[in-house]
Design a protein around this motif. Structure first.
Motif, PDB file in Angstrom:
ATOM      1  N   GLN A  11      -2.937   3.512   8.255  1.00 55.03           N
ATOM      2  CA  GLN A  11      -2.737   5.187   8.090  1.00 55.03           C
ATOM      3  C   GLN A  11      -1.210   5.487   7.649  1.00 55.03           C
ATOM      4  OE1 GLN A  11      -4.663   3.616  10.397  1.00 55.03           O
ATOM      5  NE2 GLN A  11      -6.517   4.538  10.417  1.00 55.03           N
ATOM      6  N   ASP A  12      -0.341   4.475   8.530  1.00 51.24           N
ATOM      7  CA  ASP A  12       1.172   4.808   8.184  1.00 51.24           C
ATOM      8  C   ASP A  12       1.293   4.540   6.703  1.00 51.24           C
ATOM      9  OD1 ASP A  12       1.732   5.271  11.046  1.00 51.24           O
ATOM     10  OD2 ASP A  12       2.381   3.213  11.196  1.00 51.24           O
ATOM     11  N   ALA A  13       0.870   3.681   6.161  1.00 51.40           N
ATOM     12  CA  ALA A  13       1.084   3.064   4.905  1.00 51.40           C
ATOM     13  C   ALA A  13       0.531   3.883   3.767  1.00 51.40           C
ATOM     14  CB  ALA A  13       0.378   1.755   4.350  1.00 51.40           C
ATOM     15  N   LEU A  14      -0.648   4.617   4.079  1.00 51.00           N
ATOM     16  CA  LEU A  14      -1.194   5.620   3.152  1.00 51.00           C
ATOM     17  C   LEU A  14      -0.345   6.914   3.214  1.00 51.00           C
ATOM     18  CD1 LEU A  14      -4.801   5.228   3.754  1.00 51.00           C
ATOM     19  CD2 LEU A  14      -3.708   4.870   1.588  1.00 51.00           C
ATOM     20  N   ALA A  15       0.236   7.270   4.526  1.00 54.70           N
ATOM     21  CA  ALA A  15       1.093   8.546   4.789  1.00 54.70           C
ATOM     22  C   ALA A  15       2.190   8.263   3.823  1.00 54.70           C
ATOM     23  CB  ALA A  15       1.361   8.746   6.178  1.00 54.70           C
ATOM     24  N   LEU A  16       2.990   7.229   3.923  1.00 54.08           N
ATOM     25  CA  LEU A  16       4.036   6.797   3.031  1.00 54.08           C
ATOM     26  C   LEU A  16       3.749   7.070   1.536  1.00 54.08           C
ATOM     27  CD1 LEU A  16       6.910   6.041   2.819  1.00 54.08           C
ATOM     28  CD2 LEU A  16       6.124   3.680   2.956  1.00 54.08           C
ATOM     29  N   ARG A  17       2.634   6.527   1.130  1.00 53.27           N
ATOM     30  CA  ARG A  17       2.259   6.712  -0.286  1.00 53.27           C
ATOM     31  C   ARG A  17       2.223   8.299  -0.857  1.00 53.27           C
ATOM     32  NH1 ARG A  17      -3.113   4.049  -2.260  1.00 53.27           N
ATOM     33  NH2 ARG A  17      -4.021   6.347  -1.978  1.00 53.27           N
ATOM     34  N   ASN A  18       1.531   8.760   0.210  1.00 59.10           N
ATOM     35  CA  ASN A  18       1.169  10.222   0.032  1.00 59.10           C
ATOM     36  C   ASN A  18       2.677  11.183   0.047  1.00 59.10           C
ATOM     37  OD1 ASN A  18      -1.650  10.180   0.031  1.00 59.10           O
ATOM     38  ND2 ASN A  18      -1.926  10.279   1.896  1.00 59.10           N
ATOM     39  N   THR A  19       3.368  10.803   0.780  1.00 57.53           N
ATOM     40  CA  THR A  19       4.673  11.341   1.169  1.00 57.53           C
ATOM     41  C   THR A  19       5.802  11.162  -0.126  1.00 57.53           C
ATOM     42  OG1 THR A  19       4.398  11.076   3.546  1.00 57.53           O
ATOM     43  CG2 THR A  19       6.892  11.752   2.444  1.00 57.53           C
ATOM     44  N   VAL A  30       0.903  -1.141   0.171  1.00 54.52           N
ATOM     45  CA  VAL A  30      -0.068  -0.078  -0.077  1.00 54.52           C
ATOM     46  C   VAL A  30       0.853   1.072   0.009  1.00 54.52           C
ATOM     47  CG1 VAL A  30      -1.635   1.143   1.436  1.00 54.52           C
ATOM     48  CG2 VAL A  30      -1.920  -1.156   1.136  1.00 54.52           C
ATOM     49  N   GLY A  31       1.846   1.092   0.777  1.00 48.56           N
ATOM     50  CA  GLY A  31       2.844   2.381   0.836  1.00 48.56           C
ATOM     51  C   GLY A  31       3.562   2.688  -0.358  1.00 48.56           C
ATOM     52  N   THR A  32       3.683   1.527  -1.297  1.00 47.69           N
ATOM     53  CA  THR A  32       4.360   1.744  -2.571  1.00 47.69           C
ATOM     54  C   THR A  32       3.547   1.839  -3.520  1.00 47.69           C
ATOM     55  OG1 THR A  32       5.041  -0.481  -2.427  1.00 47.69           O
ATOM     56  CG2 THR A  32       6.704   1.070  -1.760  1.00 47.69           C
ATOM     57  N   ALA A  33       2.164   2.096  -3.655  1.00 47.42           N
ATOM     58  CA  ALA A  33       1.329   2.061  -4.500  1.00 47.42           C
ATOM     59  C   ALA A  33       0.953   1.090  -5.453  1.00 47.42           C
ATOM     60  CB  ALA A  33       1.579   3.278  -5.578  1.00 47.42           C
ATOM     61  N   ALA A  34       1.340  -0.107  -4.942  1.00 52.93           N
ATOM     62  CA  ALA A  34       0.985  -1.310  -5.666  1.00 52.93           C
ATOM     63  C   ALA A  34      -0.336  -1.916  -5.472  1.00 52.93           C
ATOM     64  CB  ALA A  34       1.977  -2.346  -5.364  1.00 52.93           C
ATOM     65  N   VAL A  35      -0.912  -1.916  -4.365  1.00 57.71           N
ATOM     66  CA  VAL A  35      -2.310  -2.257  -3.956  1.00 57.71           C
ATOM     67  C   VAL A  35      -2.959  -1.185  -3.176  1.00 57.71           C
ATOM     68  CG1 VAL A  35      -1.711  -4.902  -3.851  1.00 57.71           C
ATOM     69  CG2 VAL A  35      -1.809  -3.501  -1.702  1.00 57.71           C
ATOM     70  N   GLU A  36      -4.323  -1.226  -3.393  1.00 56.60           N
ATOM     71  CA  GLU A  36      -5.046  -0.202  -2.436  1.00 56.60           C
ATOM     72  C   GLU A  36      -5.211  -0.725  -1.091  1.00 56.60           C
ATOM     73  OE1 GLU A  36      -6.398  -2.990  -4.644  1.00 56.60           O
ATOM     74  OE2 GLU A  36      -6.462  -1.139  -5.812  1.00 56.60           O
ATOM     75  N   ALA A  37      -5.492   0.381  -0.283  1.00 57.07           N
ATOM     76  CA  ALA A  37      -5.713   0.169   1.279  1.00 57.07           C
ATOM     77  C   ALA A  37      -6.957  -0.720   1.242  1.00 57.07           C
ATOM     78  CB  ALA A  37      -5.886   1.353   1.810  1.00 57.07           C
ATOM     79  N   ASP A  38      -8.109  -0.438   0.576  1.00 56.49           N
ATOM     80  CA  ASP A  38      -9.217  -1.109   0.824  1.00 56.49           C
ATOM     81  C   ASP A  38      -8.909  -2.730   0.580  1.00 56.49           C
ATOM     82  OD1 ASP A  38      -9.772   1.687   0.566  1.00 56.49           O
ATOM     83  OD2 ASP A  38     -11.634   1.348   0.177  1.00 56.49           O
ATOM     84  N   SER A  39      -8.192  -3.063  -0.320  1.00 52.00           N
ATOM     85  CA  SER A  39      -8.000  -4.594  -0.762  1.00 52.00           C
ATOM     86  C   SER A  39      -7.220  -5.255   0.600  1.00 52.00           C
ATOM     87  CB  SER A  39      -7.241  -4.447  -1.793  1.00 52.00           C
ATOM     88  OG  SER A  39      -8.114  -3.916  -2.796  1.00 52.00           O
TER      89      SER A  39
END
Lengths: 449, 449
Positions: A142-150, A62-71
């Motif tokens: 939330q961490d993983a999404l913050a990493l992706r956004n960052t 999730v943090g590296t944009a490979a799969v979506e959080a919801d999955s």
């Protein structure tokens, strides 16, 4: 702790007359326990801070944009909506009153007959609050999404920068910790650098993007075989990851990383994967808390000093001669303990003798990139070490079937197949906030002034 | 506006020597324009506040847990990563300096040869800031996620409430606006009430959950046929939605809704779908701004008073005798204008005569629930009105093929097929914050004191 029996403060869960088991935490251990208690005479109450279970092994994807959080997350109520004796509450547990058999939570007091601590582990910053504030960890969604956004925001910002050091601070990454999370993240970032970002940001020169992996010892994937460790290193180095062995991070202010030998690295994104520590609950006896904040239990997962309070998963340490510090903090022992405790609670209410925990070690795996993984498997007590495509395929298969829910499994599979054939990673969405870091202007001024 | 030419403040996009078109906003109109400019001699710069395009027609499904956010949004850079003349910048546009042909943005100044305003529309609260603060609107993906988080959090909180009014404030919903969004939301909430929530929240009595739909006129789906309007009403009423016709909301403090006849409703969740207004940019001549904040353009989408500044989509009003207030603020005219402007810009740089805009009205549709939709179609200038399963199937098909990206299309399809057969809506995740509303305690005290 004072005796508190104040009905107005009661969390509103009706007593069913059944013995009541309160489970704190719906990770791998808690989930297996709830499942195992299906159709029993127990009232099962699960408390969690989130309304969903998280499949932690794929957080880095999730943090590296490979799969979506919801999955990789799944609502607890949906998992157990056919389990009649199941009650969920979205709440935080503040403390336990073991005398009155009460849990104090953000929604009020909750009586228990049996209490199970399954709160898992949290990132260990070894007490360094400055690093904790400036680094990104990757223990929850939330961490993983913050990493992706960052990561994505960094490149958007980099497009506006001329200054070389500033540009590097946005394009370079430092990962601390050479365990599975660190290795998998370094691999995933390398793939993005090679195949994805140059297409998205044609104006940036990705030769400038450095990925550093810092490992305190002289081996990656400590705990796995020498072959796995060596091969992981080769894969990462072939990707151009700069691995620093026998180095520790002494300080990080959000811009400059200072190592224990005085060397410095510049990055706005330091990912901390250097260790975890248990997340215990206030009110339990201090003597049961071991090093690493794990709760010592007997071989029935009963916390030492209590008859009706249990710990399972990462937070639990069943100390035996074979495992003087408890079992490894991994999904497998957590799931096995959850399942066994379910069986044992059924035995307990029938006054049958309990079964002790025996860990069935199925081995360990880590994936670095496409067709590149390492696996030390234990099948029928036979050890099989494999690396490369076979390991990668096994890794993918095992993870896929372990994800909860048909839809989630399918979506992850589709993402993986898509990425495999296109070399792309599609979830490049800045949705929510990136980690706040020092504004580019502020650092420029500092550098100039 | 003062002449500002300060190189240090320039947004860093290299001049390519090509004529430069700056497009503000990547909605339906902006996206079609970028596509149409593929392979041309123009340097195409798209500016948007988000790094992704949003498929707005399905926002209500994200808000009601039917599809995940990531399936209806798509990164701009990924859409256009093979388009060599395309540049994207994540930025907000603050104003236009039409004299110097510069856009002032959050990342600096940007020169243009042609400027296209495609900023779309925003929710119209008709100047009522209290309602704006307390209501939920549903114009972007963040809104939709906030709605989902709010609905789910409401029920989690409701489990802790004994007081009847308080309980109703959490379980009841008021939707303002009987257009497509209001109707579709009311239908989706009804399905959740009937099939999903009672399974998740066994302890709550869903007979208590009221869904009110407030419409200022005496018809739903104004602008569609009488048959469509009537059938939508029948569907919603059969679902138990309480429709209040000829009523307006006078005030909403986050708890009590006051209607224009003095009646009150209690709800913590008021969804405002009562209208939209254009989102113009500072620096354009006031005379071009029409009622509803739309920019008046000629039939080539050129804003009146300018030669090289255009408006397309919801923000544009091509005022003609047939459309004295401009075309409807819908995806179809936006896409058609974006495409035509692309062709016209190509003609412009070749000094060829421009083609005027002719709206091809393909009709309108709205879906209420499974097998229940209304459609007024225009096929080969023939009007076809249909309701029920056929309309629903056409609605689903048209929306599916319109979503960008194979993966997104597939994921939405899988969600829909899953929901169709299981009556379930799976994305019941509280991920991010709900809309903040008055704490339950505060209202209890107010009610008591």
């Amino acid at each position: 702790m004072a005796t508190i029996i104040d009905n107005s403060r009661n969390a509103k869960i009706a007593e069913t007359g059944q013995p009541r088991v309160v489970i704190v935490g719906g990770g791998f251990a808690g989930l297996e326990l709830v499942k195992a208690l299906r159709g029993t005479e127990l009232q099962v109450i699960l408390i969690d801070k989130q309304n969903f279970h998280t499949f932690q092994p794929l957080l880095y994807q999730v943090g590296t944009a490979a799969v979506e959080a919801d999955s990789i997350i799944y609502p607890f109520r949906k998992i157990f909506d056919e389990q009649q004796n199941f009650y969920f509450r979205l709440a935080e547990v503040q403390s336990v009153d073991t005398v009155n058999q009460m849990v104090e939570t953000s929604i009020g007091l909750l009586r228990y007959d049996y209490l199970v601590i399954a709160t898992g582990a949290t990132t260990n910053f070894y007490g360094d609050e400055v690093i904790q504030k400036n680094a990104i960890s990757i223990k929850n969604i939330q961490d993983a999404l913050a990493l992706r956004n960052t990561i994505l925001s960094n490149f958007e910002k980099a497009l506006q920068i001329d200054d070389d050091e500033q540009l590097n601070s946005l394009m370079d990454y430092v990962i601390v910790g050479g365990g599975p999370t660190g290795v998998e993240l370094a691999g995933a970032l390398s793939e993005l650098r090679k195949h994805v970002f140059p297409r998205d940001y044609k104006e940036l020169d990705f030769i400038k993007m450095d990925i550093h992996l810092i490992q305190s010892g002289d081996l990656l994937l400590k705990g796995m075989s020498a072959e796995a460790s060596q091969k992981a290193r080769e894969y990462l180095e072939s990707f151009g990851v700069k691995i620093l062995f026998n180095r520790k991070v002494k300080a990080y202010d959000g811009y400059t990383v200072t190592l224990d030998n005085g060397d410095t690295l510049i990055t706005r994104t330091l990912i901390w994967a250097a260790g975890v520590t248990g997340a215990p609950i206030a009110g339990l006896r201090k003597e049961s808390l071991l090093r690493g904040n794990r709760l010592q239990t007997d071989e029935y997962n009963r916390i030492t000093g209590y008859q009706n309070i249990f710990a399972i998963g990462d937070i639990a340490a069943i100390v035996t001669p074979d495992h003087p510090e408890g079992h490894p903090m991994l999904a497998q022992p957590a799931m096995q303990q959850g399942k066994l405790l379910g069986e044992n609670l059924k035995r307990l209410i029938k006054n049958q003798p309990l079964h002790p925990f025996h860990y069935h070690d199925k081995g360990a795996m880590a994936t670095i990139g496409r067709n590149q993984a390492v696996a030390d498997l234990k099948i029928f007590k036979k050890e099989i070490k494999t690396q490369g495509f076979v390991a990668w395929f096994i890794w993918a298969f095992i993870h896929l079937i372990s994800i909860i829910g048909f839809r989630n499994r399918l979506f992850v599979l589709v993402n993986w197949i898509g990425s495999y054939f296109t070399y792309d990673k599609g979830i490049r969405l800045i949705l929510g906030k990136p980690k706040e870091n020092i504004p580019v202007e502020a650092v420029t001024e500092k550098a100039v002034g």
